[in-house]
Design an enzyme around this catalytic site. Structure first.
Site, PDB file in Angstrom:
ATOM      1  N   HIS A 141     -12.306   6.684 -34.940  1.00  0.00           N
ATOM      2  CA  HIS A 141     -13.269   6.681 -33.836  1.00  0.00           C
ATOM      3  C   HIS A 141     -12.510   6.597 -32.510  1.00  0.00           C
ATOM      4  CE1 HIS A 141     -17.212   4.971 -31.913  1.00  0.00           C
ATOM      5  NE2 HIS A 141     -16.646   5.899 -31.185  1.00  0.00           N
ATOM      6  N   GLU A 177     -13.333  10.239 -25.589  1.00  0.00           N
ATOM      7  CA  GLU A 177     -12.390   9.152 -25.900  1.00  0.00           C
ATOM      8  C   GLU A 177     -11.259   9.116 -24.877  1.00  0.00           C
ATOM      9  OE1 GLU A 177     -12.825   6.681 -28.328  1.00  0.00           O
ATOM     10  OE2 GLU A 177     -14.787   7.620 -28.348  1.00  0.00           O
ATOM     11  N   HIS A 192     -11.274   5.871 -22.627  1.00  0.00           N
ATOM     12  CA  HIS A 192     -10.272   4.912 -23.103  1.00  0.00           C
ATOM     13  C   HIS A 192      -8.832   5.378 -22.855  1.00  0.00           C
ATOM     14  CE1 HIS A 192     -13.629   2.979 -25.196  1.00  0.00           C
ATOM     15  NE2 HIS A 192     -13.937   4.160 -25.688  1.00  0.00           N
TER      16      HIS A 192
END
Ligand code: 5GP
Length: 261
Positions: A57, A111, A115
């Protein structure tokens, strides 16, 4: 400017300024069947034929002792698929976008934007290639499919996973405490394994995850005794469809992967 206005302005500046610092990372793997089961109202979701294992993930920078993780640290550092071409077939298999109503790169882009741009302050993760390669490397090294199987936990449609035993099985292999998250299926009234989170320091050594302490769900290191989380009754009753630390009181589903078509 009046003193009240100055104070208001100061509060505004402080609340707008973001703190991009972080000290550890959460490496999260997800169980594709539960992901698809959990988003059926919002997304088209399908598990590619060659996937019957836990997939990546994300790799998320975090701050110890804070619920507020850094995110979107550099909005001008755009995701560029060209930069990850050499590892793209690996990402397709191990870090796939399960939502078939979006381009496959959208998941990676999300992502990276949220992040990766924060993780990149660490030189070892300082490019898109390095960031995604590290996710693949951690997935290979700490493959949740294998960790769970070694703990005696394999997919089955009988919902027979004991969360306490699973924590013990993972902790004995890793030497550190992971987080195990579940999705509460409000229609079936079942708790379902959805994520395994491992925490790593800036050298990528495994460390204890302690976010479960927030919900009071952890083994105390001395007695290895499980404390029962205090969930809000509302969550227990209705299940908000959110990912939450698994409740040890519930026997848990680890559903077999179903490939449509
Ligand atoms: P985060 O925003 O913290 O990185 O992760 C949560 C988000 O990831 C949620 O919005 C969830 O829907 C999304 N997510 C989980 N699995 C997938 C996937 O396979 N594809 C896409 N596009 N999003 C996913």
């Amino acid at each position: 400017m009046r003193i009240k206005d100055v104070l208001l302005y100061a509060v505004f500046i402080v609340s707008c300024s973001s703190n991009n610092e972080w000290d550890y990372m959460v490496f999260t793997q997800q169980w594709p069947q539960t992901v698809c089961d959990s988003v059926y109202e919002e997304h088209k979701c399908a598990i590619p034929k060659d996937i019957s294992f836990w997939t990546v993930h994300g790799l998320w920078p975090n701050r110890q002792g804070s619920k507020d993780e850094p995110s979107y640290c550099n909005k001008t550092w755009a995701f560029d698929e060209k930069l990850i071409k050499p590892i793209e077939t690996n990402l397709d298999v191990n870090w796939p976008n399960l939502y078939t109503d979006s381009e496959k790169t959208e998941f990676w882009q999300h992502e990276w934007d949220k992040h990766g741009t924060c993780a990149a302050s660490l030189p070892a993760l300082g490019s898109q290639f390095k960031y995604f390669s590290k996710g693949l490397e951690l997935h290979q090294k700490y493959n949740a499919t294998i960790l769970l199987a070694r703990a005696g936990v394999v997919p089955s449609d009988t919902c027979n996973v004991n969360i306490t035993n699973l924590y013990e099985g993972l902790k004995s292999q890793l030497g550190k405490m992971p987080n195990i998250n579940c999705y509460w299926n409000k229609k079936k009234h079942t708790q379902n394994l959805i994520e395994v989170e491992l925490c790593v320091d800036k050298s990528f050594s495994i460390i204890d995850c302690n976010s479960n302490e927030d919900t009071n769900l952890y083994f105390s290191s001395k007695s290895e005794r499980m404390k029962v989380p205090h969930y809000k009754t509302q969550k227990l009753e209705f299940g908000l469809g959110e990912t939450e630390p698994c409740r040890p009181s519930e026997l848990t589903c680890y559903p077999v992967i179903k490939h449509t078509s």
